[in-house]
Design a protein around this motif. Structure first.
Motif: not given
Length: 161
Positions: A1-28
């Motif tokens: 589950m995403a921590k950031s508002q931005f990644m939450t929105v992208l996930r909910e809207r189906g914009f993300v298929h895969q991401c390099t180190d998504e956990e680190e990006l989301d945390g940042l």
């Protein structure tokens, strides 16, 4: 589950298929959002036509959501890669454009972005700069920006800060 508002929105809207180190990006992103700081990110667009096609809509919407979540989108356009031409599996390369045609196309593409990104008037939104790939400058800037250039000198990357 995403921590950031931005990644939450992208996930909910189906914009993300895969991401390099998504956990680190989301945390940042989450840390910056918590501190009310912004991160800058860019998406580049070639100026081969006076407008963009529907295939660019997902990238434009990602920039829109980045801005709405308090971050700084950078619209990178033009120059070197527009001039190079790209056959993309076609029998012929696209028509080479001169500087005047590229500038005209760039102005048309700016109009597209004005429908999706806020450039002024809302103090809560950070206006996105338009950057020219070839020169590494924003229109009206007094000097070059410190951009790391692509290996062949066509100006293909800008590092998010």
């Amino acid at each position: 589950m995403a921590k950031s508002q931005f990644m939450t929105v992208l996930r909910e809207r189906g914009f993300v298929h895969q991401c390099t180190d998504e956990e680190e990006l989301d945390g940042l992103l989450a840390e910056h959002e918590k501190q009310k700081k912004s991160l800058a990110a860019y998406i580049g667009f070639d100026c081969t036509a006076p407008s963009l096609h529907v295939g660019s809509l997902i990238q434009i919407m990602i920039l829109r959501w980045l801005q709405k979540c308090g971050h700084k989108p950078i619209v990178l356009m033009g120059g070197g890669t527009t001039k190079i031409g790209d056959p993309s599996g076609k029998d012929q390369a696209r028509q080479m454009l001169d500087d005047a045609a590229i500038q005209k196309n760039m102005q048309g593409i700016r109009q597209v972005f004005s429908n999706f990104l806020t450039f002024a008037g809302d103090p809560l939104l950070i206006p996105p700069p338009f950057m020219e790939r070839e020169t590494g400058r924003s229109p009206g800037d007094a000097g070059p920006l410190p951009l790391p250039w692509g290996g062949r000198g066509e100006g293909s990357c800008l590092c998010p800060n």
